[in-house]
Enzyme design. Structure first.
Site, PDB file in Angstrom:
ATOM      1  N   GLN A   6      -3.118 -11.921   8.214  1.00 12.01           N
ATOM      2  CA  GLN A   6      -3.413 -11.824   6.801  1.00 12.01           C
ATOM      3  C   GLN A   6      -2.846 -12.747   5.859  1.00 12.01           C
ATOM      4  OE1 GLN A   6      -2.994  -7.866   4.906  1.00 12.01           O
ATOM      5  NE2 GLN A   6      -0.815  -8.481   4.067  1.00 12.01           N
ATOM      6  N   GLY A  57      10.997  -3.010   5.487  1.00 11.54           N
ATOM      7  CA  GLY A  57      10.096  -4.297   5.572  1.00 11.54           C
ATOM      8  C   GLY A  57       9.867  -4.560   3.792  1.00 11.54           C
ATOM      9  N   HIS A  58       9.444  -3.769   3.347  1.00  9.02           N
ATOM     10  CA  HIS A  58       8.956  -3.858   1.885  1.00  9.02           C
ATOM     11  C   HIS A  58      10.325  -4.231   1.023  1.00  9.02           C
ATOM     12  CE1 HIS A  58       5.566  -1.076   2.978  1.00  9.02           C
ATOM     13  NE2 HIS A  58       4.814  -2.299   2.432  1.00  9.02           N
ATOM     14  N   MET A  74       1.061  -1.109  -0.152  1.00  5.83           N
ATOM     15  CA  MET A  74       0.111   0.190   0.027  1.00  5.83           C
ATOM     16  C   MET A  74       0.941   1.369   0.058  1.00  5.83           C
ATOM     17  SD  MET A  74      -3.271  -1.022   1.778  1.00  5.83           S
ATOM     18  CE  MET A  74      -2.982  -0.588   3.619  1.00  5.83           C
TER      19      MET A  74
HETATM   20  O1  PAF Z   1      -0.314  -5.600   3.638  1.00  4.07           O
HETATM   21  C1  PAF Z   1      -0.690  -4.821   2.801  1.00  4.07           C
HETATM   22  O2  PAF Z   1      -0.166  -3.848   2.598  1.00  4.07           O
HETATM   23  C2  PAF Z   1      -2.080  -4.731   2.214  1.00  4.07           C
HETATM   24  O3  PAF Z   1      -3.023  -5.656   3.025  1.00  4.07           O
HETATM   25  C3  PAF Z   1      -2.222  -5.569   1.089  1.00  4.07           C
HETATM   26  C4  PAF Z   1      -1.740  -7.187   0.920  1.00  4.07           C
HETATM   27  C5  PAF Z   1      -1.175  -4.662  -0.063  1.00  4.07           C
HETATM   28  C6  PAF Z   1      -3.497  -5.652   0.217  1.00  4.07           C
HETATM   29  O4  PAF Z   1      -3.950  -4.326   0.044  1.00  4.07           O
END
Ligand code: PAF
Length: 283
Positions: free
Chosen positions: A161, A44-45, A38
């Site tokens: 998630q 982390g990303h 997002m």
């Molecule tokens: O973890 C996230 O940033 C969001 O939940 C995702 C998986 C991109 C879905 O919008």
């Protein structure tokens, strides 16, 4: 340095705003490694993307703040955004494809497979953020249908998630494999999260103290196998002026159920507020 600069400038990162163009570009690619985000990218990303890049084939990152997974418009509005900086980061990492959909591009088509929401979606964050996981699965299901990635990279910080996406992929027999990646932490122990950008330095110190308390409790639990003293922990957190605690729960990582004994593979899951910022973590 100059050479690196030239390589970065000349690297052609393809940015797509429409799924039709994206489809055309990736339709003959054998293996796509997909990192959904997002935006407001952090370490982390970056770690997820670096792992994705180690796979053969192409890397694709999506940047989209999904309104359907926010339970309040206020929270959606104040979610950090910085697309310019994100694109620079992605270019430096030499990501092949970026997908920046608009609401109409991602939500207007009819999906082949409906969402499967496992019953554990009612626990933890599902209990406190109405519709959150339905919104997450809605968009992830759409991404999977558009991109058909061989691999999708998710972080352990958002363990629930990951668990629900895994259940959905299994149930709907989707041909994508989840690569679950370790949580990346700041030196002070806080898990990297886009929401940390909304904390001031005093609040960061408090968050770090909370994390260290929970970390210590996990260590003690593993050693003594005694039950968690929730009252003691909540008291400690309140003393740190933690405004609100949504949950502190021990759950088995295999099935997200309460473990019968503490020999199992379990973690402590927590969601708490510092000021108006909601943070989640698990150890
Ligand atoms: O973890 C996230 O940033 C969001 O939940 C995702 C998986 C991109 C879905 O919008």
């Amino acid at each position: 340095m100059i050479l690196l600069h030239i390589i970065i400038i000349h690297f052609k990162m393809k940015i797509f705003k429409h799924k039709s163009a994206l489809n055309k570009a990736i339709k003959n690619i054998q293996s796509v490694s997909f990192v959904p985000t997002m935006g407001a990218l952090h370490k982390g990303h970056v770690s997820l993307i670096k792992k994705a890049k180690r796979k053969q084939g192409k890397t694709l990152v999506s940047v989209y703040v999904n309104p359907k997974q926010f339970d309040s418009k206020k929270d959606f509005d104040k979610y950090p955004r910085n697309l310019k900086k994100d694109l620079l980061t992605l270019k430096k990492l030499k990501v092949d494809y970026i997908y920046l959909p608009k609401y109409s591009d991602i939500f207007s088509f009819k999906v082949n497979k409906s969402i499967y929401l496992h019953k554990s979606s009612k626990l933890l964050c599902g209990k406190f953020r109405q519709g959150h996981f339905k919104g997450v699965l809605n968009i992830v299901n759409r991404f999977l249908e558009i991109i058909k990635p061989k691999f999708i990279f998710l972080g352990k910080k958002d363990f629930q998630q990951f668990f629900l996406i895994k259940k959905h992929i299994e149930k709907r027999k989707i041909n994508s494999k989840i690569i679950l990646c370790n949580t990346v932490r700041e030196k002070n122990g806080i898990a990297c999260s886009s929401r940390n950008k909304n904390l001031n330095s005093k609040q960061i110190k408090i968050a770090s103290k909370v994390i260290n308390i929970i970390k210590k409790e996990k260590k003690l639990l593993k050693q003594s196998k005694k039950k968690l003293n929730y009252i003691k922990i909540i008291k400690k957190l309140k003393n740190l002026s933690v405004k609100k605690i949504d949950y502190i729960k021990i759950l088995n990582l295999k099935n997200l159920k309460e473990p019968k004994n503490l020999k199992n593979n379990f973690n402590i899951f927590i969601a708490f507020y510092i000021g108006n910022v909601r943070l989640i973590d698990n150890f």
